[in-house]
Design an enzyme around this catalytic site. Structure first.
Site, PDB file in Angstrom:
ATOM      1  N   THR A  14       7.955   9.829   2.902  1.00 57.26           N
ATOM      2  CA  THR A  14       8.750   9.135   1.886  1.00 57.26           C
ATOM      3  C   THR A  14       7.890   8.040   1.255  1.00 57.26           C
ATOM      4  O   THR A  14       6.886   7.609   1.812  1.00 57.26           O
ATOM      5  CB  THR A  14      10.022   8.515   2.484  1.00 57.26           C
ATOM      6  OG1 THR A  14       9.664   7.479   3.412  1.00 57.26           O
ATOM      7  CG2 THR A  14      10.859   9.568   3.202  1.00 57.26           C
ATOM      8  N   GLY A  15       8.296   7.594   0.071  1.00 62.61           N
ATOM      9  CA  GLY A  15       7.489   6.594  -0.637  1.00 62.61           C
ATOM     10  C   GLY A  15       6.097   7.122  -0.908  1.00 62.61           C
ATOM     11  O   GLY A  15       5.102   6.405  -0.787  1.00 62.61           O
ATOM     12  N   ALA A  16       6.035   8.405  -1.314  1.00 66.03           N
ATOM     13  CA  ALA A  16       4.751   9.126  -1.358  1.00 66.03           C
ATOM     14  C   ALA A  16       3.990   8.987  -2.671  1.00 66.03           C
ATOM     15  O   ALA A  16       2.868   9.473  -2.770  1.00 66.03           O
ATOM     16  CB  ALA A  16       4.994  10.613  -1.081  1.00 66.03           C
ATOM     17  N   SER A  17       4.545   8.333  -3.651  1.00 65.51           N
ATOM     18  CA  SER A  17       3.908   8.336  -4.969  1.00 65.51           C
ATOM     19  C   SER A  17       2.776   7.324  -5.110  1.00 65.51           C
ATOM     20  O   SER A  17       1.937   7.453  -6.005  1.00 65.51           O
ATOM     21  CB  SER A  17       4.954   8.080  -6.058  1.00 65.51           C
ATOM     22  OG  SER A  17       5.550   6.809  -5.885  1.00 65.51           O
ATOM     23  N   GLY A  19       0.172   4.036  -2.988  1.00 69.43           N
ATOM     24  CA  GLY A  19      -0.256   3.310  -1.804  1.00 69.43           C
ATOM     25  C   GLY A  19      -0.463   4.157  -0.563  1.00 69.43           C
ATOM     26  O   GLY A  19      -1.044   5.245  -0.594  1.00 69.43           O
ATOM     27  N   ILE A  20       0.034   3.649   0.565  1.00 64.17           N
ATOM     28  CA  ILE A  20      -0.146   4.304   1.855  1.00 64.17           C
ATOM     29  C   ILE A  20       0.477   5.693   1.852  1.00 64.17           C
ATOM     30  O   ILE A  20      -0.109   6.652   2.376  1.00 64.17           O
ATOM     31  CB  ILE A  20       0.462   3.447   2.979  1.00 64.17           C
ATOM     32  CG1 ILE A  20      -0.319   2.138   3.130  1.00 64.17           C
ATOM     33  CG2 ILE A  20       0.471   4.206   4.302  1.00 64.17           C
ATOM     34  CD1 ILE A  20       0.313   1.141   4.083  1.00 64.17           C
ATOM     35  N   GLY A  21       1.666   5.819   1.264  1.00 66.74           N
ATOM     36  CA  GLY A  21       2.338   7.109   1.238  1.00 66.74           C
ATOM     37  C   GLY A  21       1.522   8.170   0.525  1.00 66.74           C
ATOM     38  O   GLY A  21       1.368   9.300   1.007  1.00 66.74           O
ATOM     39  N   SER A 144       5.000  -3.092   9.947  1.00 68.43           N
ATOM     40  CA  SER A 144       4.067  -4.126   9.487  1.00 68.43           C
ATOM     41  C   SER A 144       3.750  -5.062  10.639  1.00 68.43           C
ATOM     42  O   SER A 144       4.556  -5.211  11.576  1.00 68.43           O
ATOM     43  CB  SER A 144       4.676  -4.921   8.335  1.00 68.43           C
ATOM     44  OG  SER A 144       3.884  -6.049   8.015  1.00 68.43           O
ATOM     45  N   TYR A 157      11.254  -9.735   4.213  1.00 74.05           N
ATOM     46  CA  TYR A 157      10.527  -8.511   4.551  1.00 74.05           C
ATOM     47  C   TYR A 157      10.333  -8.399   6.059  1.00 74.05           C
ATOM     48  O   TYR A 157      10.551  -7.334   6.654  1.00 74.05           O
ATOM     49  CB  TYR A 157       9.174  -8.535   3.845  1.00 74.05           C
ATOM     50  CG  TYR A 157       8.306  -7.329   4.102  1.00 74.05           C
ATOM     51  CD1 TYR A 157       8.630  -6.088   3.566  1.00 74.05           C
ATOM     52  CD2 TYR A 157       7.145  -7.437   4.872  1.00 74.05           C
ATOM     53  CE1 TYR A 157       7.824  -4.974   3.783  1.00 74.05           C
ATOM     54  CE2 TYR A 157       6.339  -6.339   5.098  1.00 74.05           C
ATOM     55  CZ  TYR A 157       6.679  -5.109   4.559  1.00 74.05           C
ATOM     56  OH  TYR A 157       5.878  -4.022   4.781  1.00 74.05           O
TER      57      TYR A 157
END
Length: 281
Positions: A14-17, A19-21, A144, A157
């Site tokens: 998830t969040g693949a578009s 950065g880390i993803g 994190s 956060y």
């Protein structure tokens, strides 16, 4: 914790578009995994898919927001449709904000928890039936360093990541009977555009993410943890040092944090003392 080989594993990120993803998708596909990339931006997913396919990787994409029940179901349906199931769920989607708690609005904290915690927990819930049928199944929660030691101006956060840590520890034991491993990866400063995408940036000191690990380095470390079945992985030397010092000398970390805040707000503190002195005269 089970060891596993990446070639052939069916992995959802998830969040693949960005950065880390994004780095995780590219690296996992490069190593032979079948990757389902999920994110909100169809355009960015299309670019990612093109890059992976040009490198002869196997990828499918699904536009989805982890905070929406219908989108979580769409991810489940996509995993079944494209790969017949799922072996590894990587909960990477996340948002953040900086600034002091007293200066923030309640809605900001709720938005962060909706994505970082509730989106993660409910995506996990949605995929448990598939994971129970998977090959050496695992849930990987990207947390994190500040989910292990909170720092000033990161309260919103940090609290969401502490919640992720507690959830992960609990279900690690619960899912042992189903053969599902639960891994937590805690990056430190990472060279991504995460800071540019924050809901708020009100901290007096902005952390220099360009001095951290690259997204690719975090991706490699995460995949290594998946292969080895390592249930806790903390990244960056500074992150490890912070946790080491906090383990044995938590009072020092507290003192240093208070000292930093007092120095940053020296004028405000002086003005308050002046008013208090005047009022008591």
């Amino acid at each position: 914790m089970a060891r596993r080989k990446l070639p052939g594993l069916r992995i959802l990120v998830t969040g693949a578009s960005q950065g880390i993803g994004r780095a995780l998708v590219v690296e996992a596909a490069k190593r032979g995994a079948k990757v389902l990339a999920a994110a909100r931006s169809e355009a960015l997913l299309a670019e990612l898919a093109e890059e992976v396919r040009k490198a002869n990787g196997t990828i499918a994409t699904v536009a989805a927001d982890v905070t929406k029940p219908e989108d979580r179901q769409a991810m489940v349906d996509a995993a079944v449709r494209h790969f017949g199931g799922l072996d590894v769920l990587v909960n990477n989607a996340g948002i953040g904000a900086t600034g002091h708690f007293m200066d923030s609005e309640p809605e900001v904290l709720r938005k962060i928890f909706e994505t970082n915690f509730f989106g993660l927990t409910e995506t996990t819930r949605a995929f448990l039936p598939l994971l129970k049928q998977g090959v050496t199944p695992a849930i990987v929660n990207i947390s994190s360093v500040v989910g292990k030691r909170a720092l000033p101006a990161r309260s919103l956060y940090s609290s969401s990541k502490f919640a992720v840590a507690g959830f992960s520890e609990a279900i690690r034991a619960e899912l042992a009977k189903d053969g599902i491993d639960v891994l937590v990866v805690s990056p430190g400063l990472t060279q991504t555009n995460f800071s540019q995408n924050m809901l708020e940036q009100k901290a007096k000191i902005q952390l220099d993410h360009l001095r951290g690990m690259s997204s690719e380095e975090v991706a490699v470390a995460t995949l290594r943890a998946i292969e080895k079945g390592k249930n806790e992985t903390t990244l960056t030397l500074k992150g490890k040092m912070l946790l080491l010092v906090n383990r044995f000398f938590p009072w020092f970390v507290d003192w240093k944090a208070r000292k930093t805040v007092r120095e940053l707000f020296a004028d405000e503190i002086a003005e308050r003392k002046k008013k208090q002195a005047g009022g008591s005269a």
